[in-house]
Every structure is written in C-alpha cells, then in structure tokens.
Design a protein around this motif. Structure first.
Motif, PDB file in Angstrom:
ATOM      1  N   GLY A  66       0.836  -1.192   0.000  1.00  0.00           N
ATOM      2  CA  GLY A  66       0.000   0.000   0.000  1.00  0.00           C
ATOM      3  C   GLY A  66       0.872   1.244   0.000  1.00  0.00           C
ATOM      4  N   MET A  67       0.256   2.374  -0.017  1.00  0.00           N
ATOM      5  CA  MET A  67       0.909   3.690  -0.030  1.00  0.00           C
ATOM      6  C   MET A  67       1.975   3.769  -1.125  1.00  0.00           C
ATOM      7  SD  MET A  67       0.622   4.812   3.987  1.00  0.00           S
ATOM      8  CE  MET A  67       2.267   4.434   4.404  1.00  0.00           C
ATOM      9  N   ILE A  88      -2.823  -2.329  -2.219  1.00  0.00           N
ATOM     10  CA  ILE A  88      -3.646  -2.337  -1.018  1.00  0.00           C
ATOM     11  C   ILE A  88      -4.179  -0.930  -0.762  1.00  0.00           C
ATOM     12  CG2 ILE A  88      -3.665  -2.764   1.480  1.00  0.00           C
ATOM     13  CD1 ILE A  88      -3.253  -5.324  -0.145  1.00  0.00           C
ATOM     14  N   ASN A  89      -5.451  -0.838  -0.446  1.00  0.00           N
ATOM     15  CA  ASN A  89      -6.068   0.450  -0.137  1.00  0.00           C
ATOM     16  C   ASN A  89      -5.695   0.855   1.282  1.00  0.00           C
ATOM     17  OD1 ASN A  89      -7.643   2.665   0.324  1.00  0.00           O
ATOM     18  ND2 ASN A  89      -9.592   1.643   0.065  1.00  0.00           N
ATOM     19  N   SER A  90      -4.684   1.690   1.408  1.00  0.00           N
ATOM     20  CA  SER A  90      -4.332   2.199   2.733  1.00  0.00           C
ATOM     21  C   SER A  90      -4.463   3.716   2.784  1.00  0.00           C
ATOM     22  CB  SER A  90      -2.925   1.754   3.133  1.00  0.00           C
ATOM     23  OG  SER A  90      -2.007   2.085   2.140  1.00  0.00           O
ATOM     24  N   MET A  95      -5.345   4.287  -4.855  1.00  0.00           N
ATOM     25  CA  MET A  95      -4.870   4.728  -6.176  1.00  0.00           C
ATOM     26  C   MET A  95      -3.367   4.968  -6.181  1.00  0.00           C
ATOM     27  SD  MET A  95      -7.277   4.513  -8.316  1.00  0.00           S
ATOM     28  CE  MET A  95      -6.517   5.378  -9.681  1.00  0.00           C
ATOM     29  N   ASP A  96      -2.821   5.449  -5.067  1.00  0.00           N
ATOM     30  CA  ASP A  96      -1.377   5.664  -5.000  1.00  0.00           C
ATOM     31  C   ASP A  96      -0.649   4.338  -5.149  1.00  0.00           C
ATOM     32  OD1 ASP A  96      -2.555   4.988  -2.532  1.00  0.00           O
ATOM     33  OD2 ASP A  96      -0.995   5.964  -1.359  1.00  0.00           O
ATOM     34  N   ALA A 100       1.708   3.203  -8.338  1.00  0.00           N
ATOM     35  CA  ALA A 100       3.105   2.877  -8.040  1.00  0.00           C
ATOM     36  C   ALA A 100       3.469   1.494  -8.557  1.00  0.00           C
ATOM     37  CB  ALA A 100       3.356   2.957  -6.532  1.00  0.00           C
ATOM     38  N   ILE A 101       2.519   0.558  -8.520  1.00  0.00           N
ATOM     39  CA  ILE A 101       2.800  -0.809  -8.943  1.00  0.00           C
ATOM     40  C   ILE A 101       2.710  -0.954 -10.460  1.00  0.00           C
ATOM     41  CG2 ILE A 101       2.007  -3.208  -8.815  1.00  0.00           C
ATOM     42  CD1 ILE A 101       1.120  -2.595  -5.906  1.00  0.00           C
TER      43      ILE A 101
END
Length: 168
Positions: A66-67, A88-90, A95-96, A100-101
């Motif tokens: 996440g993040m 992961i939605n953190s 969306m970040d 990033a992935i």
C-alpha cells in the motif's frame, strides 16, 4: 511440501486481503509461503528473497503493498520470475498503490490486479502455473465453470423477486 508461490506483504496489516489469496491457492492445492518484507525497512532481506526465490523452487511471486507500494517493483527488478502486484487500499483509496505498482519502467514489468483484489492475484498465479500443469489446468477450468453456474443460479433466484413494475 515445497512452496511454488510466494505471497509477500509489506506489513501484516495487509493480511486480511491476502487471506483471500491464500484461500484460493489452498482450494487449488497449490503449496505457498507467506512472509512480510518491506522494501523500505528491510531492503537487504527483500533482495535476498528476490534473488533466491527461483533457486528455492518458487514459480510466481504475489507482492502486496500500500501507499508508496515499491515492494512488487523492487522484487521484480531482482528476479526473472513473474511478479503479480496487489495494490492495497491504505491511503488515497488505493490509487497511489495502484499507480506505483502498475507504472514500471521498461524491462521491469509487474502484472497488476485491482485494488484489494487478493483472489484475483491468486487466480492470475494459478493461470500462469496451469500453463505447464495439466491437472491444475483442469481443476481451474472446473472453477471457471462454477463461476458461470453461480450466475445461472442468481438469475433463477432473481425470477422470484417481485416488484410492481418488474417484467421478468
């Protein structure tokens, strides 16, 4: 029993999402391992894992983050194995992590599933493994057929739902 899929999470707070991944692999009788590694807090351990995964018999890596979500990309940079990124939605509704992935540089792809889509990460890994495992391919085909049956049943159930202006 030796694992052929490795599930890596940036933090154990990701475990509720990865339980869906583990459950799907378990149902298909695919040996897997689960570990927590951090691209930022344990970079040496991430490198050792990524460089040694293939030699240990791992065929597919599922990496959740996440993040900032650097873990899947860092692993992909250090192995020739396929890496499936699970955002992961953190924060920022995930969306970040998704961006990033998915936005990797040329030569370092990370297959990416939807935000919190733990089951889909397992399914993608299963599809990869089934390319060279006929028994798994047959088991997976049966799973896919069962998905269609769920919709057939849902439509039968919907026929029983009544509304004043419902026509079917």
């Amino acid at each position: 029993m030796k694992p052929i899929v490795s599930i890596i999470m940036g933090s154990t707070s990701d475990l509720p999402i990865l339980e869906k991944t583990a459950k799907m692999l378990d149902e298909m009788e695919i040996p897997f391992e689960m570990n927590a590694l951090s691209a930022h807090r344990t970079p040496a351990e991430v490198e050792a894992f990524a460089r040694g995964a293939e030699q240990r018999g791992i065929k597919v890596i599922i990496a959740a983050a996440g993040m900032a979500a650097h873990l899947p990309g860092v692993i992909a940079a250090m192995t020739t194995l396929p890496v499936i990124g699970l955002p992961i939605n953190s924060t920022l509704d995930g969306m970040d992590a998704l961006l990033a992935i998915v936005q990797m540089p040329p030569g370092i792809p990370v297959a990416t599933v939807g935000i919190n889509a733990g089951q889909n990460a397992a399914i993608l890994a299963i599809q990869m493994l089934a390319l060279s495992d006929k028994a798994l391919a047959e088991k997976f085909a049966a799973f896919k057929a069962s998905l269609a049956q769920k919709i057939v049943k849902a439509n039968e159930d919907l026929k029983k739902v009544e509304f004043k202006f419902k026509t079917n």
